[in-house]
Design a protein around this motif. Structure first.
Motif, short mmCIF file in Angstrom:
data_model
loop_
_atom_site.label_atom_id
_atom_site.label_comp_id
_atom_site.label_asym_id
_atom_site.label_seq_id
_atom_site.Cartn_x
_atom_site.Cartn_y
_atom_site.Cartn_z
N ALA A 55 75.57 26.54 43.36
CA ALA A 55 76.39 26.07 44.48
C ALA A 55 77.20 24.88 44.00
CB ALA A 55 75.51 25.67 45.67
N LEU A 56 78.41 24.77 44.52
CA LEU A 56 79.26 23.63 44.21
C LEU A 56 79.16 22.57 45.31
CD1 LEU A 56 82.65 25.13 42.91
CD2 LEU A 56 80.86 24.01 41.57
N GLY A 57 79.25 21.32 44.91
CA GLY A 57 79.33 20.21 45.84
C GLY A 57 80.38 19.23 45.37
N ARG A 58 80.45 18.10 46.07
CA ARG A 58 81.43 17.08 45.69
C ARG A 58 80.76 15.76 45.32
NH1 ARG A 58 86.68 18.21 45.95
NH2 ARG A 58 87.32 20.09 47.06
N ASP A 59 80.39 14.98 46.29
CA ASP A 59 79.89 13.63 46.03
C ASP A 59 78.38 13.49 46.18
OD1 ASP A 59 82.50 12.68 45.58
OD2 ASP A 59 82.82 12.48 47.73
N GLU A 60 77.71 14.56 46.56
CA GLU A 60 76.28 14.51 46.82
C GLU A 60 75.56 15.56 45.99
OE1 GLU A 60 73.60 15.51 50.69
OE2 GLU A 60 75.16 13.99 50.99
N VAL A 61 74.36 15.25 45.53
CA VAL A 61 73.61 16.20 44.72
C VAL A 61 73.37 17.49 45.50
CG1 VAL A 61 72.47 14.43 43.32
CG2 VAL A 61 71.38 15.24 45.42
N VAL A 62 73.42 18.61 44.79
CA VAL A 62 73.06 19.90 45.37
C VAL A 62 71.55 20.08 45.20
CG1 VAL A 62 73.35 22.40 45.17
CG2 VAL A 62 75.32 20.88 44.84
N ARG A 63 70.87 20.39 46.29
CA ARG A 63 69.41 20.50 46.22
C ARG A 63 68.94 21.92 46.53
NH1 ARG A 63 66.79 15.62 45.88
NH2 ARG A 63 67.96 13.77 46.51
N GLN A 64 67.81 22.28 45.94
CA GLN A 64 67.13 23.52 46.29
C GLN A 64 66.24 23.30 47.51
OE1 GLN A 64 65.80 23.99 41.97
NE2 GLN A 64 66.06 26.13 42.59
N ALA A 65 65.62 24.38 47.98
CA ALA A 65 64.78 24.29 49.17
C ALA A 65 63.61 23.33 48.98
CB ALA A 65 64.26 25.68 49.55
N ASP A 66 63.15 23.19 47.73
CA ASP A 66 62.02 22.28 47.47
C ASP A 66 62.46 20.84 47.29
OD1 ASP A 66 63.24 22.31 45.00
OD2 ASP A 66 61.54 23.13 43.91
N GLY A 67 63.75 20.58 47.47
CA GLY A 67 64.26 19.22 47.38
C GLY A 67 64.70 18.81 45.99
N GLN A 68 64.41 19.64 44.98
CA GLN A 68 64.80 19.32 43.61
C GLN A 68 66.30 19.54 43.42
OE1 GLN A 68 62.83 18.11 41.07
NE2 GLN A 68 61.26 17.87 42.63
N SER A 69 66.88 18.77 42.52
CA SER A 69 68.29 18.93 42.17
C SER A 69 68.36 19.22 40.68
CB SER A 69 69.08 17.66 42.51
OG SER A 69 70.45 17.84 42.20
N ARG A 70 68.62 20.48 40.35
CA ARG A 70 68.60 20.90 38.96
C ARG A 70 69.50 22.12 38.77
NH1 ARG A 70 62.27 22.30 39.86
NH2 ARG A 70 62.57 23.85 41.49
N ILE A 71 69.80 22.39 37.50
CA ILE A 71 70.56 23.58 37.12
C ILE A 71 70.33 23.79 35.63
CG2 ILE A 71 72.72 22.34 36.59
CD1 ILE A 71 74.21 24.78 37.81
N SER A 72 70.36 25.04 35.21
CA SER A 72 70.25 25.31 33.78
C SER A 72 71.58 25.02 33.11
CB SER A 72 69.85 26.76 33.52
OG SER A 72 70.88 27.66 33.90
N ILE A 73 71.52 24.71 31.83
CA ILE A 73 72.75 24.47 31.06
C ILE A 73 73.61 25.72 31.09
CG2 ILE A 73 73.68 23.82 28.80
CD1 ILE A 73 70.93 22.51 28.25
N ALA A 74 72.98 26.89 31.03
CA ALA A 74 73.72 28.15 31.05
C ALA A 74 74.46 28.33 32.37
CB ALA A 74 72.78 29.32 30.81
N ASP A 75 73.82 28.06 33.50
CA ASP A 75 74.48 28.23 34.80
C ASP A 75 75.52 27.15 35.05
OD1 ASP A 75 73.34 30.61 35.53
OD2 ASP A 75 71.69 29.70 36.63
N PHE A 76 75.30 25.96 34.50
CA PHE A 76 76.36 24.94 34.57
C PHE A 76 77.60 25.43 33.86
CE2 PHE A 76 78.53 21.18 32.83
CZ PHE A 76 78.81 20.50 34.01
N SER A 77 77.42 26.11 32.73
CA SER A 77 78.56 26.65 31.99
C SER A 77 79.22 27.80 32.74
CB SER A 77 78.10 27.11 30.60
OG SER A 77 77.59 26.01 29.87
N VAL A 78 78.43 28.59 33.47
CA VAL A 78 79.01 29.62 34.34
C VAL A 78 79.95 28.97 35.36
CG1 VAL A 78 78.49 31.33 36.14
CG2 VAL A 78 77.11 31.25 34.06
N ALA A 79 79.47 27.90 35.98
CA ALA A 79 80.29 27.20 36.97
C ALA A 79 81.57 26.65 36.34
CB ALA A 79 79.49 26.06 37.61
N MET A 80 81.45 26.09 35.14
CA MET A 80 82.62 25.54 34.46
C MET A 80 83.64 26.64 34.16
SD MET A 80 83.92 22.69 33.23
CE MET A 80 82.78 21.45 32.60
N LEU A 81 83.19 27.76 33.63
CA LEU A 81 84.12 28.85 33.30
C LEU A 81 84.69 29.50 34.55
CD1 LEU A 81 85.03 29.77 30.44
CD2 LEU A 81 82.97 28.38 30.42
#
Length: 214
Positions: A171-197
């Motif tokens: 999921a994309l956001g702007r000024d606030e961390v994107v969180r999962q249902a468990d409250g964690q804010s994380r992403i894999s390096i691979a999926d970050f690259s998916v978002a970038m591309l």
């Protein structure tokens, strides 16, 4: 599409190269060294480049590519170089008109916990070991704030950028961390690259700072 990836041997850079090749792009990966790198992949060219020492060559490479991804990160102990590296990239983007997609940091993302705290300002949130690069990312953000001529987009990962699998989901956001249902804010390096591309393919309006997270 011809894509230039700076910092191609780093964690984000390697995954960005992999993702760009999956999409059928012609990829030029730039780094100061490629020891042990696989050069046999089709559609991939490796170019040795020192961004700070070779600004004219950097501009030449910008001119021959449709988009640039900057995954540059300074070596440990030299974190302050992030600003100089980013500035050189912005100058090349301004001179050539080539859009550049910059890997930022999570430091100034708001926690969304009812306080005004950001990742870098919240007491005890960041391990001391990563504070130097976090503070360098704050300075990088300040530099971007002043740059109105270059065509740039900055994508910032979640605070936890981890070496897990590619899911293709985020999921994309702007000024606030994107969180999962468990409250964690994380992403894999691979999926970050998916978002970038994905951003590279979408050609969004410039001068935006976004974040991607699971």
């Amino acid at each position: 599409m011809k894509v230039l990836i700076l910092g191609a041997t780093g964690d984000v850079g390697r995954e960005a190269v992999r993702e760009a090749l999956l999409r059928g792009y012609q990829v030029t990966g730039c780094a100061r060294g490629f020891a042990g790198a696989d050069e046999s992949k089709p559609n991939l060219e490796h170019v040795l480049l020192d961004v700070l020492a070779e600004p004219e060559r950097l501009e030449e490479l910008f001119q021959t590519h449709d988009a640039v991804i900057s995954a540059l990160r300074p070596p440990s102990g030299r974190e302050e170089l992030l600003v100089a590296l980013t500035q050189q990239v912005l100058i090349a983007a301004k001179v050539t008109g080539t859009p550049v997609y910059i890997t930022g940091g999570a430091a100034l993302l708001k926690l969304g916990d009812g306080t005004d705290h950001t990742v870098v300002s919240a007491p005890g949130f960041l391990p001391q070991s990563v504070r130097p690069i976090a503070e360098a990312c704050v300075a990088q953000d300040a530099l971007l704030e002043t740059e109105k001529d270059a065509n740039w987009i900055c994508l910032r990962p979640s605070p936890m950028l981890i070496p897990e699998v590619r899911t293709g989901r985020y999921a994309l956001g702007r000024d606030e961390v994107v969180r999962q249902a468990d409250g964690q804010s994380r992403i894999s390096i691979a999926d970050f690259s998916v978002a970038m591309l994905d951003l590279v393919g979408l050609h969004p309006a410039p001068h935006q700072r976004l974040t991607a997270g699971w």
